[in-house]
Write an enzyme that holds these catalytic residues in place. Sequence first.
Site, PDB file in Angstrom:
ATOM      1  N   GLY A  51      29.420  -5.084  48.682  1.00  0.00           N
ATOM      2  CA  GLY A  51      29.498  -4.797  47.235  1.00  0.00           C
ATOM      3  C   GLY A  51      28.962  -3.419  46.908  1.00  0.00           C
ATOM      4  O   GLY A  51      28.571  -2.647  47.784  1.00  0.00           O
ATOM      5  N   VAL A  91      18.071  -9.985  44.145  1.00  0.00           N
ATOM      6  CA  VAL A  91      18.578  -8.958  43.226  1.00  0.00           C
ATOM      7  C   VAL A  91      19.709  -9.539  42.377  1.00  0.00           C
ATOM      8  O   VAL A  91      19.836  -9.242  41.192  1.00  0.00           O
ATOM      9  CB  VAL A  91      19.090  -7.738  44.031  1.00  0.00           C
ATOM     10  CG1 VAL A  91      19.743  -6.701  43.129  1.00  0.00           C
ATOM     11  CG2 VAL A  91      17.953  -7.105  44.819  1.00  0.00           C
ATOM     12  N   GLY A  92      20.536 -10.387  42.987  1.00  0.00           N
ATOM     13  CA  GLY A  92      21.703 -10.969  42.300  1.00  0.00           C
ATOM     14  C   GLY A  92      21.295 -11.768  41.075  1.00  0.00           C
ATOM     15  O   GLY A  92      20.355 -12.566  41.138  1.00  0.00           O
ATOM     16  N   HIS A 103      14.155 -10.915  34.366  1.00  0.00           N
ATOM     17  CA  HIS A 103      15.038  -9.748  34.421  1.00  0.00           C
ATOM     18  C   HIS A 103      16.257 -10.062  33.549  1.00  0.00           C
ATOM     19  O   HIS A 103      17.332 -10.398  34.042  1.00  0.00           O
ATOM     20  CB  HIS A 103      15.463  -9.447  35.856  1.00  0.00           C
ATOM     21  CG  HIS A 103      16.531  -8.397  35.935  1.00  0.00           C
ATOM     22  ND1 HIS A 103      16.308  -7.087  35.595  1.00  0.00           N
ATOM     23  CD2 HIS A 103      17.832  -8.461  36.281  1.00  0.00           C
ATOM     24  CE1 HIS A 103      17.422  -6.404  35.736  1.00  0.00           C
ATOM     25  NE2 HIS A 103      18.376  -7.210  36.147  1.00  0.00           N
ATOM     26  N   ARG A 137      28.982 -12.821  35.949  1.00  0.00           N
ATOM     27  CA  ARG A 137      29.392 -13.591  34.778  1.00  0.00           C
ATOM     28  C   ARG A 137      30.831 -13.220  34.409  1.00  0.00           C
ATOM     29  O   ARG A 137      31.119 -12.051  34.155  1.00  0.00           O
ATOM     30  CB  ARG A 137      28.466 -13.272  33.603  1.00  0.00           C
ATOM     31  CG  ARG A 137      28.653 -14.189  32.407  1.00  0.00           C
ATOM     32  CD  ARG A 137      27.899 -13.631  31.218  1.00  0.00           C
ATOM     33  NE  ARG A 137      26.461 -13.753  31.430  1.00  0.00           N
ATOM     34  CZ  ARG A 137      25.700 -14.635  30.767  1.00  0.00           C
ATOM     35  NH1 ARG A 137      26.218 -15.430  29.876  1.00  0.00           N
ATOM     36  NH2 ARG A 137      24.410 -14.693  31.001  1.00  0.00           N
ATOM     37  N   ASP A 147      13.697  -2.350  36.048  1.00  0.00           N
ATOM     38  CA  ASP A 147      13.201  -2.249  34.670  1.00  0.00           C
ATOM     39  C   ASP A 147      11.899  -1.433  34.651  1.00  0.00           C
ATOM     40  O   ASP A 147      11.684  -0.606  33.759  1.00  0.00           O
ATOM     41  CB  ASP A 147      12.971  -3.659  34.113  1.00  0.00           C
ATOM     42  CG  ASP A 147      14.175  -4.542  34.372  1.00  0.00           C
ATOM     43  OD1 ASP A 147      15.254  -4.212  33.859  1.00  0.00           O
ATOM     44  OD2 ASP A 147      14.059  -5.517  35.134  1.00  0.00           O
ATOM     45  N   ILE A 165      26.189  -2.489  45.138  1.00  0.00           N
ATOM     46  CA  ILE A 165      24.762  -2.263  45.410  1.00  0.00           C
ATOM     47  C   ILE A 165      24.559  -2.173  46.921  1.00  0.00           C
ATOM     48  O   ILE A 165      23.840  -1.299  47.412  1.00  0.00           O
ATOM     49  CB  ILE A 165      23.883  -3.372  44.792  1.00  0.00           C
ATOM     50  CG1 ILE A 165      23.979  -3.335  43.265  1.00  0.00           C
ATOM     51  CG2 ILE A 165      22.425  -3.219  45.233  1.00  0.00           C
ATOM     52  CD1 ILE A 165      23.231  -4.440  42.550  1.00  0.00           C
ATOM     53  N   ARG A 221      25.974 -19.368  30.215  1.00  0.00           N
ATOM     54  CA  ARG A 221      24.870 -19.153  31.151  1.00  0.00           C
ATOM     55  C   ARG A 221      24.695 -20.346  32.099  1.00  0.00           C
ATOM     56  O   ARG A 221      24.394 -20.193  33.275  1.00  0.00           O
ATOM     57  CB  ARG A 221      23.577 -18.897  30.394  1.00  0.00           C
ATOM     58  CG  ARG A 221      22.518 -18.346  31.329  1.00  0.00           C
ATOM     59  CD  ARG A 221      21.351 -17.780  30.597  1.00  0.00           C
ATOM     60  NE  ARG A 221      20.622 -18.827  29.909  1.00  0.00           N
ATOM     61  CZ  ARG A 221      19.560 -18.611  29.158  1.00  0.00           C
ATOM     62  NH1 ARG A 221      19.135 -17.397  28.970  1.00  0.00           N
ATOM     63  NH2 ARG A 221      18.932 -19.590  28.571  1.00  0.00           N
TER      64      ARG A 221
HETATM   65  P1  NDP Z   1      27.059  -5.545  42.746  1.00  0.00           P
HETATM   66  O1  NDP Z   1      26.715  -5.152  44.126  1.00  0.00           O
HETATM   67  O2  NDP Z   1      27.239  -4.493  41.716  1.00  0.00           O
HETATM   68  O3  NDP Z   1      25.978  -6.578  42.176  1.00  0.00           O
HETATM   69  C1  NDP Z   1      25.502  -7.671  42.932  1.00  0.00           C
HETATM   70  C2  NDP Z   1      24.538  -8.482  42.113  1.00  0.00           C
HETATM   71  O4  NDP Z   1      23.393  -7.703  41.762  1.00  0.00           O
HETATM   72  C3  NDP Z   1      25.101  -8.985  40.797  1.00  0.00           C
HETATM   73  O5  NDP Z   1      24.670 -10.322  40.610  1.00  0.00           O
HETATM   74  C4  NDP Z   1      24.461  -8.083  39.785  1.00  0.00           C
HETATM   75  O6  NDP Z   1      24.269  -8.731  38.537  1.00  0.00           O
HETATM   76  C5  NDP Z   1      23.120  -7.885  40.410  1.00  0.00           C
HETATM   77  N1  NDP Z   1      22.330  -6.820  39.804  1.00  0.00           N
HETATM   78  C6  NDP Z   1      21.007  -6.852  39.640  1.00  0.00           C
HETATM   79  N2  NDP Z   1      20.556  -5.780  39.071  1.00  0.00           N
HETATM   80  C7  NDP Z   1      21.601  -5.011  38.834  1.00  0.00           C
HETATM   81  C8  NDP Z   1      21.770  -3.760  38.244  1.00  0.00           C
HETATM   82  N3  NDP Z   1      20.793  -3.091  37.736  1.00  0.00           N
HETATM   83  N4  NDP Z   1      23.005  -3.249  38.193  1.00  0.00           N
HETATM   84  C9  NDP Z   1      24.022  -3.934  38.682  1.00  0.00           C
HETATM   85  N5  NDP Z   1      23.921  -5.130  39.237  1.00  0.00           N
HETATM   86  C10 NDP Z   1      22.730  -5.664  39.307  1.00  0.00           C
HETATM   87  O7  NDP Z   1      28.338  -6.468  42.736  1.00  0.00           O
HETATM   88  P2  NDP Z   1      29.698  -6.330  43.523  1.00  0.00           P
HETATM   89  O8  NDP Z   1      30.615  -7.263  42.835  1.00  0.00           O
HETATM   90  O9  NDP Z   1      30.069  -4.925  43.794  1.00  0.00           O
HETATM   91  O10 NDP Z   1      29.314  -6.933  44.927  1.00  0.00           O
HETATM   92  C11 NDP Z   1      28.899  -8.216  45.116  1.00  0.00           C
HETATM   93  C12 NDP Z   1      29.254  -8.578  46.525  1.00  0.00           C
HETATM   94  O11 NDP Z   1      28.627  -9.813  46.800  1.00  0.00           O
HETATM   95  C13 NDP Z   1      30.742  -8.751  46.760  1.00  0.00           C
HETATM   96  O12 NDP Z   1      31.090  -7.993  47.892  1.00  0.00           O
HETATM   97  C14 NDP Z   1      30.885 -10.259  47.041  1.00  0.00           C
HETATM   98  O13 NDP Z   1      31.855 -10.527  48.006  1.00  0.00           O
HETATM   99  C15 NDP Z   1      29.519 -10.568  47.558  1.00  0.00           C
HETATM  100  N6  NDP Z   1      29.059 -11.932  47.506  1.00  0.00           N
HETATM  101  C16 NDP Z   1      28.490 -12.379  48.656  1.00  0.00           C
HETATM  102  C17 NDP Z   1      27.966 -13.632  48.748  1.00  0.00           C
HETATM  103  C18 NDP Z   1      27.358 -14.011  50.018  1.00  0.00           C
HETATM  104  O14 NDP Z   1      26.959 -13.134  50.780  1.00  0.00           O
HETATM  105  N7  NDP Z   1      27.253 -15.290  50.299  1.00  0.00           N
HETATM  106  C19 NDP Z   1      28.031 -14.560  47.609  1.00  0.00           C
HETATM  107  C20 NDP Z   1      28.613 -13.988  46.432  1.00  0.00           C
HETATM  108  C21 NDP Z   1      29.100 -12.709  46.382  1.00  0.00           C
HETATM  109  P3  NDP Z   1      25.320  -8.645  37.329  1.00  0.00           P
HETATM  110  O15 NDP Z   1      26.478  -9.517  37.752  1.00  0.00           O
HETATM  111  O16 NDP Z   1      24.557  -9.195  36.191  1.00  0.00           O
HETATM  112  O17 NDP Z   1      25.696  -7.209  37.195  1.00  0.00           O
END
Ligand code: NDP
Length: 327
Positions: free
Chosen positions: A14, A129-130, A187, A92, A159, A16, A98
Amino acid sequence: MKAPVRVAVTGAAGQIGYALLFRIAAGDMLGPDQPVILHLLEITPALPALNGVVMELNDCAFPTLHGVVATDDVNVAFKDVDFALLVGARPRGPGMERKDLLEANGAIFAPQGKAINDHAKRDVRVLVVGNPANTNALIAQQNAPDLDPRRFTAMVRLDHNRAISQLAEKTGALNTDIAKVTIWGNHSSTQYPDIHQTTVKGKPALSLVDQTWYENDFIPVVQQRGAAIIKARGASSAASAASAAIDHMRNWALGTAAGDWVSMGIPSDGSYGIEPGVIYGYPVTVSNGSYEIVQGLEINAFSRARMDATDRELREERAAVEHLFAK
Ligand code: NDP
């Protein structure tokens, strides 16, 4: 060089993840003398993308990167890990309540907690972090009954860093001039950025800024910074979130600076009248790898109301996911 440690990162393909992995591999998290072996977890459809990230990691030829394991199997991902950064989460979707979000994330964080329980090092450090990070951390923790609950933490450091940066800008100071900022609670938009104890070059921050700016500008800007970045960039913050995750883990592993503290989402022990057990943002100091809540801070009525509101939200979130806890 020390013996390598194993660092798991979920959601590794992803946004991050892309900002995070290269910094961990370069030694930014644990130091230039601490080699790491990365354990990268992704969902099956994201494995091809993850493979590309692994190729790039290898192409950097980092001296501190001693191996990469890429997998869609939680049991492999958490095998013998010393650190786990749980980034992947269910975002979301439109019209999603929620409650649905918490439920969808339960399906991710309950099995991950169990796999950490079964396979990680007994002194593993877990950072969630998620989002919703605090309650996702609680779900993972409650599915890891053999581990010390204090090994599970949530990220409020972004934050915290945003608060430092806003205050530095307002007072014309450097980030390093600011000490003792606290992010209390969740958070989420109920978080409470508190500068009552904060100093700027040793002077009380609240003697340098007025209360109106603190209440009407500073607090909402910190609370809503994520939304402002989405609006400006067309994508959520990623590099700053990754940087905060590195800061959180580095301080937890290597300690905090003398005369300062950091904010970490940790299991409440009831300090400051907060509900025991919820994962709540507190001011902490770390020494010898162990965090302690900063005690004895004076809490006025303004702070009390905000600390209680974010505590209330965390108790509600906990009530919505209690059925996911291991019995
Ligand atoms: P990101 O990498 O942008 O974000 C990942 C998570 O971090 C989200 O829940 C996001 O929350 C959260 N987050 C926390 N703080 C912050 C911040 N300041 N800014 C942005 N995000 C923040 O998401 P992507 O969609 O790019 O990547 C997620 C990856 O996770 C995908 O590749 C997906 O396949 C993978 N995934 C893997 C899983 C696993 O390993 N089992 C399970 C689920 C997903 P918010 O949604 O509120 O922005």
